[in-house]
Motif scaffolding. Structure first.
Motif, mmCIF file in Angstrom:
data_model
loop_
_atom_site.group_PDB
_atom_site.id
_atom_site.type_symbol
_atom_site.label_atom_id
_atom_site.label_comp_id
_atom_site.label_asym_id
_atom_site.label_seq_id
_atom_site.Cartn_x
_atom_site.Cartn_y
_atom_site.Cartn_z
ATOM 1 N N ARG A 1 0.842 -1.195 0.000
ATOM 2 C CA ARG A 1 0.000 0.000 0.000
ATOM 3 C C ARG A 1 0.880 1.249 0.000
ATOM 4 O O ARG A 1 1.822 1.352 0.793
ATOM 5 N N VAL A 2 0.589 2.155 -0.894
ATOM 6 C CA VAL A 2 1.304 3.430 -0.926
ATOM 7 C C VAL A 2 0.594 4.383 0.027
ATOM 8 O O VAL A 2 -0.541 4.780 -0.190
ATOM 9 N N ASP A 3 1.268 4.766 1.118
ATOM 10 C CA ASP A 3 0.657 5.626 2.130
ATOM 11 C C ASP A 3 0.855 7.103 1.841
ATOM 12 O O ASP A 3 -0.045 7.917 2.049
ATOM 13 N N ARG A 4 2.041 7.451 1.374
ATOM 14 C CA ARG A 4 2.335 8.880 1.184
ATOM 15 C C ARG A 4 3.437 9.049 0.148
ATOM 16 O O ARG A 4 4.376 8.252 0.091
ATOM 17 N N GLU B 1 6.035 12.045 -1.424
ATOM 18 C CA GLU B 1 6.607 13.381 -1.336
ATOM 19 C C GLU B 1 7.658 13.507 -2.432
ATOM 20 O O GLU B 1 8.091 12.502 -2.994
ATOM 21 N N PRO B 2 8.090 14.720 -2.768
ATOM 22 C CA PRO B 2 9.123 14.865 -3.797
ATOM 23 C C PRO B 2 10.374 14.043 -3.462
ATOM 24 O O PRO B 2 10.996 14.222 -2.429
ATOM 25 N N GLY B 3 10.684 13.076 -4.311
ATOM 26 C CA GLY B 3 11.883 12.272 -4.124
ATOM 27 C C GLY B 3 11.777 11.135 -3.144
ATOM 28 O O GLY B 3 12.763 10.439 -2.905
ATOM 29 N N GLN B 4 10.591 10.877 -2.579
ATOM 30 C CA GLN B 4 10.486 9.755 -1.651
ATOM 31 C C GLN B 4 9.053 9.238 -1.577
ATOM 32 O O GLN B 4 8.105 9.944 -1.939
ATOM 33 N N VAL B 5 8.924 8.006 -1.137
ATOM 34 C CA VAL B 5 7.620 7.367 -1.025
ATOM 35 C C VAL B 5 7.597 6.508 0.234
ATOM 36 O O VAL B 5 8.623 5.963 0.650
ATOM 37 N N PHE B 6 6.436 6.422 0.854
ATOM 38 C CA PHE B 6 6.248 5.652 2.089
ATOM 39 C C PHE B 6 5.187 4.589 1.826
ATOM 40 O O PHE B 6 4.061 4.916 1.425
ATOM 41 N N CYS B 7 5.547 3.327 2.058
ATOM 42 C CA CYS B 7 4.639 2.212 1.788
ATOM 43 C C CYS B 7 4.464 1.349 3.035
ATOM 44 O O CYS B 7 5.314 1.360 3.939
ATOM 45 N N THR B 8 3.379 0.597 3.047
ATOM 46 C CA THR B 8 3.123 -0.393 4.086
ATOM 47 C C THR B 8 2.913 -1.744 3.418
ATOM 48 O O THR B 8 2.292 -1.831 2.361
ATOM 49 N N PHE B 9 3.457 -2.793 4.038
ATOM 50 C CA PHE B 9 3.355 -4.128 3.461
ATOM 51 C C PHE B 9 3.258 -5.145 4.585
ATOM 52 O O PHE B 9 4.125 -5.206 5.458
ATOM 53 N N LYS B 10 2.201 -5.933 4.578
ATOM 54 C CA LYS B 10 2.021 -6.996 5.567
ATOM 55 C C LYS B 10 2.605 -8.290 5.004
ATOM 56 O O LYS B 10 2.222 -8.738 3.924
ATOM 57 N N HIS C 1 15.305 8.637 -19.530
ATOM 58 C CA HIS C 1 14.439 9.699 -19.024
ATOM 59 C C HIS C 1 14.407 9.614 -17.505
ATOM 60 O O HIS C 1 13.794 8.715 -16.944
ATOM 61 N N ALA C 2 15.062 10.548 -16.827
ATOM 62 C CA ALA C 2 15.092 10.550 -15.363
ATOM 63 C C ALA C 2 13.808 11.152 -14.821
ATOM 64 O O ALA C 2 13.343 12.177 -15.282
ATOM 65 N N SER C 3 13.216 10.483 -13.805
ATOM 66 C CA SER C 3 11.967 10.959 -13.206
ATOM 67 C C SER C 3 12.217 12.122 -12.254
ATOM 68 O O SER C 3 13.223 12.167 -11.557
ATOM 69 N N LYS C 4 11.291 13.064 -12.241
ATOM 70 C CA LYS C 4 11.341 14.157 -11.277
ATOM 71 C C LYS C 4 10.205 14.035 -10.258
ATOM 72 O O LYS C 4 9.841 14.983 -9.579
ATOM 73 N N MET C 5 9.608 12.833 -10.190
ATOM 74 C CA MET C 5 8.558 12.532 -9.214
ATOM 75 C C MET C 5 7.347 13.448 -9.364
ATOM 76 O O MET C 5 6.678 13.798 -8.415
ATOM 77 N N LYS C 6 7.037 13.846 -10.606
ATOM 78 C CA LYS C 6 5.863 14.681 -10.814
ATOM 79 C C LYS C 6 4.620 13.847 -11.071
ATOM 80 O O LYS C 6 3.507 14.321 -10.906
ATOM 81 N N ASN C 7 4.822 12.604 -11.518
ATOM 82 C CA ASN C 7 3.680 11.796 -11.908
ATOM 83 C C ASN C 7 3.354 10.780 -10.831
ATOM 84 O O ASN C 7 3.862 9.675 -10.817
ATOM 85 N N ARG C 8 2.501 11.160 -9.898
ATOM 86 C CA ARG C 8 2.189 10.271 -8.788
ATOM 87 C C ARG C 8 1.346 9.092 -9.233
ATOM 88 O O ARG C 8 1.470 8.011 -8.685
ATOM 89 N N THR C 9 0.473 9.287 -10.222
ATOM 90 C CA THR C 9 -0.371 8.185 -10.658
ATOM 91 C C THR C 9 0.469 7.087 -11.280
ATOM 92 O O THR C 9 0.106 5.922 -11.256
ATOM 93 N N GLY C 10 1.634 7.443 -11.858
ATOM 94 C CA GLY C 10 2.515 6.427 -12.406
ATOM 95 C C GLY C 10 2.996 5.487 -11.323
ATOM 96 O O GLY C 10 3.048 4.280 -11.505
ATOM 97 N N PHE C 11 3.347 6.009 -10.171
ATOM 98 C CA PHE C 11 3.803 5.180 -9.058
ATOM 99 C C PHE C 11 2.673 4.306 -8.554
ATOM 100 O O PHE C 11 2.861 3.125 -8.290
ATOM 101 N N ARG C 12 1.491 4.851 -8.430
ATOM 102 C CA ARG C 12 0.358 4.057 -7.946
ATOM 103 C C ARG C 12 -0.002 2.961 -8.938
ATOM 104 O O ARG C 12 -0.468 1.898 -8.551
ATOM 105 N N HIS C 13 0.202 3.227 -10.236
ATOM 106 C CA HIS C 13 -0.065 2.183 -11.224
ATOM 107 C C HIS C 13 0.939 1.049 -11.075
ATOM 108 O O HIS C 13 0.596 -0.130 -11.210
ATOM 109 N N LEU C 14 2.189 1.387 -10.758
ATOM 110 C CA LEU C 14 3.220 0.365 -10.633
ATOM 111 C C LEU C 14 3.020 -0.483 -9.393
ATOM 112 O O LEU C 14 3.094 -1.705 -9.429
ATOM 113 N N ILE C 15 2.777 0.151 -8.253
ATOM 114 C CA ILE C 15 2.560 -0.574 -6.998
ATOM 115 C C ILE C 15 1.110 -0.359 -6.587
ATOM 116 O O ILE C 15 0.771 0.579 -5.904
#
Length: 296
Positions: free
Chosen positions: A44-47, A49-58, A154-168
């Motif tokens: 689960r993607v909880d949060r 932020e620019p350059g970082q992501v916080f996830c939870t996994f059971k 193509h280096a990411s600048k973490m602007k596309n949050r939906t891309g991350f949610r699609h991946l995880i």
């Protein structure tokens, strides 16, 4: 040799059960593969932020080893996927793994809830460096710390949050178990294995997933120093350099070698090659600790 063979190979019944499973093909580059669903279902993607992501996994039972703990290879896959996702740009090819190193500091068991924090350490041109921390969310204990370097045009600048949610994404469909290598006769302190790349272990690009390579290095490295009848040695550190890629039905040669031992510590090396061409796919170093050092 027989002890290593028994450690790595599945029983005929287990192999038949996995062989009978059907894995529908996925659209390369656009859909998660079976391997990604298997290894990430429930994250689960909880949060973000620019350059970082916080996830939870059971921790699910399907990702535990024979000791009932979260497998080192499963941890490596989390480092691979979360580290890669931090610099992922939706609509573009996934960045290619270059190097990954992991320090295993503690363990987790089925049902433990983990906090996984991925951060971008820096970018230069197409190269990106990321770090991934895996913690016990209840106690704050650090389970593993990983560094993951990747390359992409193509280096990411973490602007596309939906891309991350699609991946995880929130993955909920049940998935079957993974399967094994076949082991060939070898000299003492070395293991020579062959492995045919199955569709279930490929990524969305149709190549053998970096996490699956990490699992092979974990299992073969541990198999080199396994002592039958005693607990499996605990992983301490693992580092992997990715030199090339492998696709479905490629036959790999996996060579595990004991580099040295001191007390309960063992150092191993694992090479993964294309058996037909001799091309080096990956090179790994795996250090382990156990009270009972194998004499092979």
């Amino acid at each position: 040799m027989e002890k290593a063979k028994a450690f790595l190979e599945l029983t005929q019944g287990e192999s038949d059960r996995v062989s009978s499973l059907a894995f529908p093909p996925h659209r390369l580059g656009t859909e998660c593969s079976f391997y990604e669903y298997y290894s990430l279902r429930g994250i689960r993607v909880d949060r973000i932020e620019p350059g970082q992501v916080f996830c939870t996994f059971k921790v699910p039972p399907r990702l535990t080893d024979r000791e009932g703990k979260l497998a080192s290879g499963a941890i490596a896959n989390l480092v691979d996927e979360v580290g890669g996702a931090v610099v992922y740009v939706e609509g573009l090819p996934m960045n290619v793994s270059v190097d990954m190193s992991i320090s295993f500091l503690s363990s987790a068991k089925a049902g433990d809830e983990l906090e996984i924090i991925g951060r971008v350490l820096g970018q230069k041109g197409g190269y990106s460096g990321t770090s991934v921390l895996v913690k016990n969310k209840t106690t704050g204990e650090l389970i593993a710390e990983g560094r993951h370097s990747l390359f992409g045009k193509h280096a990411s600048k973490m602007k596309n949050r939906t891309g991350f949610r699609h991946l995880i994404s929130f993955l909920s469909e049940p998935a079957p178990s993974l399967a094994s290598t076949s082991v060939m006769p070898s000299e003492v302190s070395e293991l020579f294995c062959t492995f045919k790349v199955p569709p279930r272990l490929t990524d969305r690009e149709g190549k053998l997933a970096a996490g699956a390579i990490a699992n092979l290095i974990d299992a073969v490295g541990a198999g080199c120093v396994n002592v039958g009848g005693h607990p499996v040695n605990v992983s301490v550190d693992m580092s992997i350099s990715f030199h090339s890629s492998a696709k479905i039905d490629d036959v790999l040669e996996i060579i595990g070698q004991v580099l040295g031992k001191k007390g309960g510590y063992s150092g191993t090396s694992v090479l993964v090659k294309n058996k037909a061409t001799g091309e080096l796919i990956a090179e790994g170093r795996h250090s382990l600790f156990g009270k009972y050092a194998s004499k092979m």
